[in-house]
Design a protein around this motif. Structure first.
Motif, PDB file in Angstrom:
ATOM      1  N   LEU A  99       0.831  -1.206   0.000  1.00 48.36           N
ATOM      2  CA  LEU A  99       0.000   0.000   0.000  1.00 48.36           C
ATOM      3  C   LEU A  99       0.865   1.255   0.000  1.00 48.36           C
ATOM      4  N   GLY A 100       1.941   1.243   0.786  1.00 49.01           N
ATOM      5  CA  GLY A 100       2.815   2.403   0.842  1.00 49.01           C
ATOM      6  C   GLY A 100       3.461   2.703  -0.498  1.00 49.01           C
ATOM      7  N   MET A 101       3.776   1.677  -1.258  1.00 49.57           N
ATOM      8  CA  MET A 101       4.378   1.877  -2.574  1.00 49.57           C
ATOM      9  C   MET A 101       3.427   2.564  -3.546  1.00 49.57           C
ATOM     10  N   ARG A 102       2.141   2.513  -3.250  1.00 51.88           N
ATOM     11  CA  ARG A 102       1.150   3.164  -4.098  1.00 51.88           C
ATOM     12  C   ARG A 102       0.961   4.633  -3.729  1.00 51.88           C
ATOM     13  N   GLU A 103       1.575   5.077  -2.646  1.00 51.28           N
ATOM     14  CA  GLU A 103       1.387   6.435  -2.148  1.00 51.28           C
ATOM     15  C   GLU A 103       2.586   7.315  -2.482  1.00 51.28           C
ATOM     16  N   GLU A 107       3.899  10.436   2.038  1.00 52.35           N
ATOM     17  CA  GLU A 107       2.672   9.997   2.713  1.00 52.35           C
ATOM     18  C   GLU A 107       2.730   8.527   3.104  1.00 52.35           C
ATOM     19  N   ARG A 108       3.931   8.047   3.405  1.00 57.04           N
ATOM     20  CA  ARG A 108       4.092   6.618   3.683  1.00 57.04           C
ATOM     21  C   ARG A 108       4.361   6.328   5.156  1.00 57.04           C
ATOM     22  N   LEU A 157      10.391   1.794   1.012  1.00 56.50           N
ATOM     23  CA  LEU A 157       9.418   2.848   1.279  1.00 56.50           C
ATOM     24  C   LEU A 157      10.079   4.196   1.567  1.00 56.50           C
ATOM     25  N   GLN A 158      11.406   4.202   1.791  1.00 55.56           N
ATOM     26  CA  GLN A 158      12.087   5.417   2.219  1.00 55.56           C
ATOM     27  C   GLN A 158      13.045   5.917   1.141  1.00 55.56           C
TER      28      GLN A 158
END
Length: 444
Positions: A99-103, A107-108, A157-158
């Protein structure tokens, strides 16, 4: 001999009993019809959103899963099978990574927080307890592979400049340990437990080395190439796929390829070698994806023409179908760009999985087995982390697979009303003096 009326019936005026029964029958009929209509909606409305958009309902699934994990669901899953604790926490964390990769990058924070929480649980004594520290690498390839994949996901994610140096070092060190273990082994399949090797576990670990080489300076291209060469020499002779189990030390196939491991391994193989994975996926789809009774797509545990026993990996096998393999295959199809099959499996799951949907949470099968919810959430969020520019395979399923199920739901929805309609029709025909408007005569 007629039984005397009950006390409730005795106090109820005789004239009111039939209306009460009639109202009860109507209430039941309405409930059945509404359920059939809801089932039809679940078959038609898209239940997943591909690799780019956020799938509907997954955040509410993860809310349910977090509450379940806080309530001890990990320990309960461990009592069901040896990898239950690791799987449940890993899938929860990986779903948040997806889900975070889609943001957008800024916003993760929530996704990163939850993924790190899950990783910390994997690294706890409870996470490591089932796995031997005497293996190479320590605690075995299953534990080290899934942990390394999730650790790489938290780094992905970072932005590079904001990554914790300690996390980066740990990922690099663990990747190096896996690389050394593969390099020292004659078999491409490392042990997960003493004397036991399942190829799917090594696929996950090797995918984590590919992920390493996209996040950090590349080190493992040669390791992956040698691994692939060894794998191609040790395919299951019956199916041409990676075997379900292999002889430790040599990698010789010990068991035919099975749907429960294929549906999982095919998802990670694409990260290692997309071309080889595409061929393997088509073989898997041809031999294992079926439509039992013509009522929807599902995944067999054993290849067509072969049956075998159920076990903890497959779960029960009604009509030879593994429910766990079917749920995981949703994500595998999505990773490979097989949108028709992924969508069909998702819609079928919305019907057969009996989801309970509220504004706050979503759970399947009444939430009795959170591990099933975790696999579904992870499958719906599936997207490639390393591979890119994948060519979708030819579609093998069309929208019309729903037709038999929709027809069945129509019959179920109409059936409760048929007795009343028939009684009304017979009453009209039997009523004397009813005039036939077309002839002006009375109906007898």
């Amino acid at each position: 001999m007629l039984e005397p009326p009950s006390a409730a019936q005795a106090t109820q005026p005789p004239g009111t009993r039939k209306p009460v029964r009639r109202m009860l029958r109507r209430a039941i009929a309405v409930a059945v019809t509404v359920c059939a209509l809801l089932g039809a909606v679940r078959l038609v409305v898209p239940a997943t959103a591909g690799t780019a958009d956020e799938p509907p309902g997954v955040r509410r699934q993860l809310t349910f899963l977090r509450a379940a994990l806080d309530g001890g669901a990990g320990d309960q899953a461990q009592n069901l099978f040896p990898e239950g604790y690791v799987f449940l926490h890993a899938l929860y964390g990986l779903s948040w990574v997806e889900l975070g990769m889609r943001e957008p990058a800024g916003e993760r924070a929530a996704a990163l927080r939850e993924a790190r929480w899950a990783l910390a649980r994997l690294e706890s004594p409870s996470g490591r307890a089932p796995f031997s520290a005497d293996l190479t690498p320590p605690h075995g390839v299953f534990y080290r592979g899934w942990t390394n994949w999730l650790r790489g996901g938290t780094l992905a994610l970072q932005p590079p400049e904001r990554r914790d140096p300690a996390e980066v070092r740990r990922f690099a060190d663990d990747s190096a340990a896996l690389g050394e273990a593969f390099g020292a082994s004659e078999s491409p399949y490392l042990e997960a437990y003493p004397g036991q090797a399942w190829p799917v576990d090594s696929i996950v670990a090797m995918a984590s080395l590919r992920l390493h080489d996209t996040l950090l300076p590349p080190e493992f291209a040669g390791t992956a190439d040698r691994w692939l060469q060894a794998v191609r020499q040790r395919l299951d002779p019956r199916t041409g796929l990676l075997p379900h189990e292999a002889e430790p030390g040599t990698g010789t196939p010990a068991e035919v390829a099975r749907g429960s491991s294929q549906s999982l391994g095919q998802r990670f193989l694409v990260e290692i070698d997309p071309a080889f994975a595409a061929d393997q996926y088509r073989r898997f789809r041809d031999l294992y994806v079926v439509t039992p009774l013509g009522l929807g797509p599902a995944v067999r545990e054993y290849p067509l023409g072969m049956d075998g026993p159920a076990d903890v990996d497959s779960g029960p096998l009604p009509l030879g179908v593994s429910l766990s393999a079917t749920a995981v295959a949703l994500g595998t199809a999505q990773i490979h760009g097989d949108a028709p099959l992924a969508g069909a499996l998702a819609n079928y799951g919305e019907l057969a999985g009996l989801p309970i949907d509220t504004p706050w949470t979503k759970r399947y099968a009444f939430g009795v087995l959170p591990i099933g919810d975790a696999f579904l959430a992870w499958s719906k969020t599936a997207r490639p982390w390393v591979a890119s520019s994948l060519s979708p395979p030819p579609a093998t399923i069309s929208w019309w697979w729903r037709t038999p199920l929709l027809a069945l739901l129509l019959v179920i929805g109409v059936a409760p009303w048929l007795p009343a309609l028939l009684r009304r029709h017979r009453g009209r025909r039997a009523r004397p003096g009813v005039t036939d408007e077309s002839s002006g005569t009375a109906t007898e």
